[in-house]
Write an enzyme that holds these catalytic residues in place. Structure first.
Site, PDB file in Angstrom:
ATOM      1  N   HIS A 150      44.838  42.376  42.605  1.00 49.48           N
ATOM      2  CA  HIS A 150      45.140  43.274  41.480  1.00 49.48           C
ATOM      3  C   HIS A 150      45.600  42.515  40.228  1.00 49.48           C
ATOM      4  O   HIS A 150      46.329  43.066  39.400  1.00 49.48           O
ATOM      5  CB  HIS A 150      46.219  44.288  41.877  1.00 49.48           C
ATOM      6  CG  HIS A 150      45.847  45.152  43.036  1.00 49.48           C
ATOM      7  ND1 HIS A 150      46.738  46.036  43.619  1.00 49.48           N
ATOM      8  CD2 HIS A 150      44.687  45.293  43.723  1.00 49.48           C
ATOM      9  CE1 HIS A 150      46.141  46.665  44.635  1.00 49.48           C
ATOM     10  NE2 HIS A 150      44.893  46.228  44.707  1.00 49.48           N
ATOM     11  N   ILE A 209      35.900  42.640  45.741  1.00 49.61           N
ATOM     12  CA  ILE A 209      36.606  43.320  44.665  1.00 49.61           C
ATOM     13  C   ILE A 209      37.112  44.653  45.201  1.00 49.61           C
ATOM     14  O   ILE A 209      36.619  45.163  46.206  1.00 49.61           O
ATOM     15  CB  ILE A 209      35.718  43.514  43.410  1.00 49.61           C
ATOM     16  CG1 ILE A 209      34.400  44.213  43.765  1.00 49.61           C
ATOM     17  CG2 ILE A 209      35.445  42.210  42.717  1.00 49.61           C
ATOM     18  CD1 ILE A 209      33.487  44.403  42.570  1.00 49.61           C
ATOM     19  N   ASP A 210      38.102  45.202  44.530  1.00 48.40           N
ATOM     20  CA  ASP A 210      38.749  46.419  45.002  1.00 48.40           C
ATOM     21  C   ASP A 210      37.765  47.583  45.116  1.00 48.40           C
ATOM     22  O   ASP A 210      36.751  47.630  44.405  1.00 48.40           O
ATOM     23  CB  ASP A 210      39.874  46.832  44.055  1.00 48.40           C
ATOM     24  CG  ASP A 210      41.014  45.826  44.039  1.00 48.40           C
ATOM     25  OD1 ASP A 210      41.124  45.042  44.992  1.00 48.40           O
ATOM     26  OD2 ASP A 210      41.784  45.833  43.059  1.00 48.40           O
ATOM     27  N   ARG A 211      38.087  48.517  45.972  1.00 44.68           N
ATOM     28  CA  ARG A 211      37.258  49.708  46.171  1.00 44.68           C
ATOM     29  C   ARG A 211      36.924  50.393  44.838  1.00 44.68           C
ATOM     30  O   ARG A 211      35.784  50.763  44.586  1.00 44.68           O
ATOM     31  CB  ARG A 211      37.983  50.704  47.084  1.00 44.68           C
ATOM     32  CG  ARG A 211      37.227  52.017  47.293  1.00 44.68           C
ATOM     33  CD  ARG A 211      38.124  53.093  47.885  1.00 44.68           C
ATOM     34  NE  ARG A 211      38.574  52.752  49.214  1.00 44.68           N
ATOM     35  CZ  ARG A 211      37.965  53.165  50.337  1.00 44.68           C
ATOM     36  NH1 ARG A 211      36.878  53.919  50.255  1.00 44.68           N
ATOM     37  NH2 ARG A 211      38.437  52.827  51.510  1.00 44.68           N
TER      38      ARG A 211
END
EC number: 5.4.99.-
Length: 336
Positions: free
Chosen positions: A246, A146-148
């Site tokens: 995203h 998952i994104d930062r």
């Protein structure tokens, strides 16, 4: 044991600071401990950490060889003295870890020590469940990412067999992934499906959403339902049918309701009303819904895991997380 003779360029330094430069993979707390235990000897004797070194001093370091390797992403776990992990579930094959926003999952050009996988590897190494010197090729690895700046559950494989099986399950969409997000405004309808085609701009690390097929576009489908509305925000639960870059952030922004705190797809004038550093998005629940044989992971089939709390739910909605009473049973959102 390794020995070093202090030259004129090293003279005058404190012992502990010299040790940090000479053995960069050795965590500072462990270095202090080794000095106290006299595993660092100065001219044959123990010394205090603030002792100043002189030309010709002989230092004998009784420290494991792996700490003398050059720092690199593959050995960065040695620099983690106290792994910081919020473990949701663990067995002999898998770890489910609740990642905090702001922590990158894999090493990149900016950070290779303080990453999720580095902390996981350090945790397993210190538990004596994994040692790279005893492996030909396997390294504990993440099965999803998952994104930062997104929080939530990440799956890590502790064995090669678990990694192979779980990677296939992720590819075959046999894992249900539920997210919570806070969006600006109110969705109409309150529950439904977001469908479109996502094109990624690799150079900008940003995506665009299209309502019709386009060159390079990949199908993106998100199911959603609104749980609560308060102070101009809506708390929305989402289920990812596809898992594009995203996806949730871009699709809600394209629908006119960007996520709270999203600096990439949101609007600054909307975010200025709230003091939030990261986008309000959390992968809060996983369900293993295997439709094919899962081998050693078959006992996990049909089970679900959920995080205890999500910070933006507490802050902006003051409500307990949904789904706490499902007791591991699979469910789906409306209109699937």
């Amino acid at each position: 044991m390794k020995e070093f003779t202090i030259g004129k360029n090293d003279a005058g330094q404190r012992l502990d600071r010299w040790l940090g430069k000479a053995v960069p993979l050795l965590p500072a707390p462990l270095a202090q401990k080794y000095i106290r235990l006299k595993r660092v000897k100065l001219n044959g004797k123990g010394a205090k950490r603030d002792t100043r070194l002189n030309p010709g001093d002989l230092l004998a370091l009784y420290i494991n060889d792996e700490f003398f390797d050059a720092p690199a992403p593959e050995n960065a776990f040695l620099s983690v003295f106290q792994p910081q992990l919020d473990i949701v579930y663990e067995d002999e094959n898998l770890l489910l870890v609740n990642k905090r926003p702001g922590l990158v999952v894999h090493p990149d050009e900016h950070e290779y020590v303080n990453t999720l996988i580095t902390h996981i590897q350090a945790y397993l190494y210190q538990k004596n469940e994994w040692n790279p010197k005893q492996e030909n090729a396997f390294t504990p690895a993440l099965c999803n990412r998952i994104d930062r700046n997104t929080g939530g559950i990440v799956i890590a494989a502790k064995t090669a067999e678990a990694l192979r099986i779980m990677n296939q399950k992720v590819k075959d969409r046999e894992i249900e992934k539920y997210y919570l997000c806070a969006i600006h405004g109110k969705m109409a309808p309150l529950s439904g499906k977001l469908e479109g085609y996502i094109v990624k701009d690799e150079a900008r690390n940003q995506v665009t959403v299209h309502s019709h097929p386009v060159t390079g576009g990949r199908t993106a489908v998100t199911l959603y339902r609104t749980l609560q509305m308060k102070n101009g925000l809506s708390l929305v639960e989402c289920e990812l049918v596809t898992g594009r870059t995203h996806q949730i952030r871009a699709q809600f922004a394209a629908a006119g309701h960007p996520l709270l705190g999203d600096g990439k797809y949101g609007r600054n004038r909307d975010n200025r009303r709230y003091d939030r550093k990261f986008q309000a998005l959390w992968s809060y629940r996983l369900v293993f819904s295997f439709t094919t044989d899962a081998g050693i992971l078959e006992p996990l089939n049909g089970r679900s895991w959920q995080v205890d709390h999500v910070d933006f739910v507490d802050e902006y909605f003051g409500k307990a997380l949904p789904g706490a009473s499902f007791n591991g049973k699979t469910r789906t959102l409306p209109n699937k």
